[in-house]
Each structure stands twice: as structure tokens, then as C-alpha cells.
Design an enzyme around this catalytic site. Structure first.
Site, short mmCIF file in Angstrom:
data_model
loop_
_atom_site.label_atom_id
_atom_site.label_comp_id
_atom_site.label_asym_id
_atom_site.label_seq_id
_atom_site.Cartn_x
_atom_site.Cartn_y
_atom_site.Cartn_z
CE LYS A 53 -4.02 -2.45 2.14
NZ LYS A 53 -4.75 -2.54 3.44
CD GLN A 97 -3.77 -4.79 6.28
OE1 GLN A 97 -3.93 -3.60 5.91
NE2 GLN A 97 -3.80 -5.95 5.64
CG ASP A 120 -9.87 -0.70 4.89
OD1 ASP A 120 -9.21 -1.10 6.00
OD2 ASP A 120 -9.59 -0.91 3.80
N1 LIG Z 1 -8.00 -2.85 6.87
C1 LIG Z 1 -7.95 -4.08 5.96
N2 LIG Z 1 -7.32 -5.23 6.31
C2 LIG Z 1 -7.55 -6.12 5.15
C3 LIG Z 1 -8.11 -5.90 3.95
C4 LIG Z 1 -8.56 -4.68 3.78
O1 LIG Z 1 -9.12 -4.35 2.59
N3 LIG Z 1 -8.44 -3.86 4.86
N4 LIG Z 1 -8.08 -6.90 2.93
C5 LIG Z 1 -7.28 -8.14 3.26
C6 LIG Z 1 -5.97 -7.83 2.68
N5 LIG Z 1 -5.47 -6.99 1.90
C7 LIG Z 1 -5.43 -5.73 2.11
O2 LIG Z 1 -5.04 -5.31 3.17
C8 LIG Z 1 -4.86 -7.14 0.52
C9 LIG Z 1 -4.71 -8.53 0.04
C10 LIG Z 1 -4.17 -9.01 -1.11
C11 LIG Z 1 -3.41 -7.74 -1.68
C12 LIG Z 1 -2.38 -8.02 -2.92
O3 LIG Z 1 -2.07 -7.07 -3.58
N6 LIG Z 1 -2.26 -9.28 -3.20
C13 LIG Z 1 -1.28 -9.66 -4.25
C14 LIG Z 1 -0.41 -10.69 -4.01
C15 LIG Z 1 0.59 -10.37 -2.70
C16 LIG Z 1 1.40 -11.27 -2.15
O4 LIG Z 1 2.30 -11.71 -2.92
O5 LIG Z 1 1.14 -12.08 -1.28
C17 LIG Z 1 -2.13 -10.18 -5.47
O6 LIG Z 1 -3.06 -10.80 -5.28
O7 LIG Z 1 -1.46 -10.17 -6.62
C18 LIG Z 1 -3.45 -6.58 -1.12
C19 LIG Z 1 -3.86 -6.30 -0.10
C20 LIG Z 1 -7.25 -8.64 4.65
N7 LIG Z 1 -6.98 -7.39 5.53
#
Ligand SMILES: Nc1nc2c(c(=O)[nH]1)N[C@@H](CN(C=O)c1ccc(C(=O)N[C@@H](CCC(=O)O)C(=O)O)cc1)CN2
Length: 284
Positions: A53, A97, A120
């Protein structure tokens, strides 16, 4: 049939390119948007997500305000940081988070946030505004799913949508966005209490798989030509991401979002959109 790819990386890059221009215009008016993050504990996934982020923020010109607390942080210590960011003028919007360490009351932390700084879209006031069809920042992952579908021309109006999962960041808010008059989808919410999940899935024009259960959705569960969004994340013994959707689904579906590379990058892009929109509201 081989599914069209719902490419989250390319779509997120296009969104960030547009945001870079909007941030520069804000800076011309003396406003620098700032994203705050509160990260508690040492979960590797959470640290990776928050780092991503802030990389995104640097890419588009948004300032970063990072607060980290140890896994031993108390409820009061976490709430003190929430109050600090509520009052920080450099913080346009922020996130806590999730998940927070066991024993911390997540709902109480979220309710303490200033709803106008809720980047969020998960504050009860903003989820309530969504129910009342009032303007509010939208939950990032559900909005990312919608954006991905729209940008790839997947018909949502009148679609039978099955959402699998009932978590606070995706499963619970996703139906709220899909059943708005602007989308007009019909949604079935499935979860661990659902009997015969496969029967529901086979009816779906669109599947949003957000259960965090590896390969839960199999090729035989998918109607040929359906759009399948693989959102849920598990990790195998090597720590590699395993999605909720079996790879063989790509031979049946009409569209599929890769995982990683689909909805994840969209989650991050929509977060930046929420921060920039909050800053733009402050100068209107
Ligand atoms: N406060 C929050 N916590 C969480 C959220 C949220 O929206 N707000 N969602 C999820 C996790 N999440 C955001 O934080 C999130 C998940 C995945 C990715 C992402 O970029 N994934 C990549 C792979 C990353 C890796 O290699 O692990 C992809 O899919 O290409 C970003 C954010 C739970 N918590």
C-alpha cells in the site's frame, strides 16, 4: 473454452496512472493526500500488504503515515493511535490492517475511527450509509471486484451472483454493492452453513469466491461462460498463495481473475481512490 483474464495488475496500473494526475492537481492547490496505516503484530501477510500500500502511495504521490505496534499492544494502546490519526491533519484517510491480534475488539477499534477518514469503507457509519444508499467511501475489495467486472465488460445488471464467504472486508459488504440500483444484481450469499454449495454455484453468472478455502470452487461447480473472481487467499506449505478457485475452472469460465494478480492489486488501487476522493472533497 479458455476464460478471458480479469487482469487486476493492468487495471490497477491504469487507475494509478489517473490518480497520479489527480494528486498533482491537488498539490497545485496546496493539498497533499496522506494515507495512514495502523499495523499491529507480526503477521507476514499483513506486513506485505501494508508495504504494498505504501509503495503504491509513493508511486502516485500520496504521503505515507505509518504506525506499527507489537503483537502485545493493548486495546488502549491501539485506540490511542486511532485517536492520534483522527486528529492528524496530514492524514487524509487511514486503515487499521486486519485482522488484529486475538483478544483485541476489532469492532470497537473500527467504530473509534473518524468515519470521514475511513479509507477502507468499513466503519459502521459508512457501511450503514451504503445500506441507506447514501454517499460513502466503498470497501476496497468489493469495489475492486466491481471495477474489474465493469472494465472487462461483464454484465452485472440482472446477473445471478453467488458470493462465497461472510468476512467483514469482502463477503459481508459485497452484496451491498451488487444489489444497489446502479448494479441491480441478484445475490446469494453462501458460507460454511450453506447446504449444497455446488448447487448454488452452478446457477451463478458471477461467482465471488472469498472464503479463504483452497480450491473450494471446482470446474464442475461452474456454469460454462460464468465470470469467476478468485479473492480468497490460503497459503501452502511453502507460503505460496493458493486461491479459492481450482485452476481447472479457467477451462469452463468465461472470465476469471488470477490469484495473485487479480483482485489483490485492485484492493490496493481502490484504497488509493478512497484517499484521493477524500482529499478532493476537502478542496471542493
Ligand atoms: N484493513 C484492511 N485489512 C485487510 C483488507 C482490507 O481491505 N482492509 N483486505 C485483506 C488484505 N488486503 C488488504 O489489506 C490485501 C490482499 C491482497 C493484496 C495483494 O496485492 N495481493 C497480491 C499478492 C501479494 C502477495 O504476494 O502476497 C495479488 O493478489 O496479486 C493486497 C491487499 C485482509 N486485511
Amino acid at each position: 473454452m479458455t476464460a478471458q483474464i480479469l487482469d487486476g495488475k493492468a487495471t490497477a496500473a491504469a487507475i494509478k496512472s489517473d490518480l497520479t494526475v489527480r494528486v498533482a492537481a491537488l498539490k497545485e492547490k496546496g493539498v497533499t493526500p496522506g494515507l495512514g496505516t495502523i499495523l499491529v503484530g507480526d503477521d507476514p501477510g499483513s506486513h506485505k500488504y501494508v508495504a504494498g500500500k505504501h509503495r503504491d502511495c509513493a508511486e502516485v504521490g500520496i504521503a505515507s503515515i505509518q504506525r506499527e505496534l507489537p503483537a502485545t499492544a493493548t486495546q488502549d494502546e491501539i485506540e490511542a493511535v486511532v485517536r492520534e490519526l483522527n486528529e492528524d491533519p496530514a492524514c487524509t484517510g487511514y486503515i487499521v490492517q486486519l485482522p488484529l491480534p486475538r483478544g483485541i475488539d476489532e469492532n470497537r477499534v473500527l467504530e473509534l475511527m473518524d468515519p470521514d477518514k475511513d479509507a477502507d469503507g468499513l466503519h459502521p457509519m459508512n457501511l450503514g450509509r451504503l445500506v441507506l444508499n447514501e454517499p460513502a467511501p466503498l470497501p476496497c475489495t468489493p469495489n475492486g471486484v466491481l471495477t474489474l467486472l465493469r472494465r472487462h465488460g461483464v454484465e452485472i445488471k440482472g446477473a445471478e451472483v453467488v458470493v462465497v464467504g461472510r468476512g467483514v472486508t469482502i463477503g459481508r459488504p459485497m452484496p451491498l454493492l451488487l444489489t444497489r440500483r446502479s448494479e441491480n444484481a441478484t445475490v446469494t450469499q453462501c458460507h460454511t452453513g450453506t447446504r449444497d454449495l455446488s448447487a448454488h454455484l452452478r446457477r451463478a453468472d458471477i461467482i465471488v469466491a472469498a472464503a479463504g478455502s483452497a480450491h473450494l470452487v471446482r470446474p464442475e461447480d461452474v456454469k460454462p461462460g460464468a465470470a469467476v473472481l478468485d479473492v480468497g487467499v490460503s497459503r501452502n506449505a511453502e507460503g505460496k498463495i493458493v486461491g479459492d478457485v481450482h485452476p481447472g475452472v479457467a477451462e469452463v469460465a468465461g472470465w476469471i481473475s488470477p490469484n495473485p494478480g487479480g483482485v489483490g492489486p485492485m484492493t490496493r488501487a481502490q484504497l488509493l481512490v478512497n484517499v484521493v476522493e477524500a482529499a478532493e472533497r476537502s478542496v471542493d
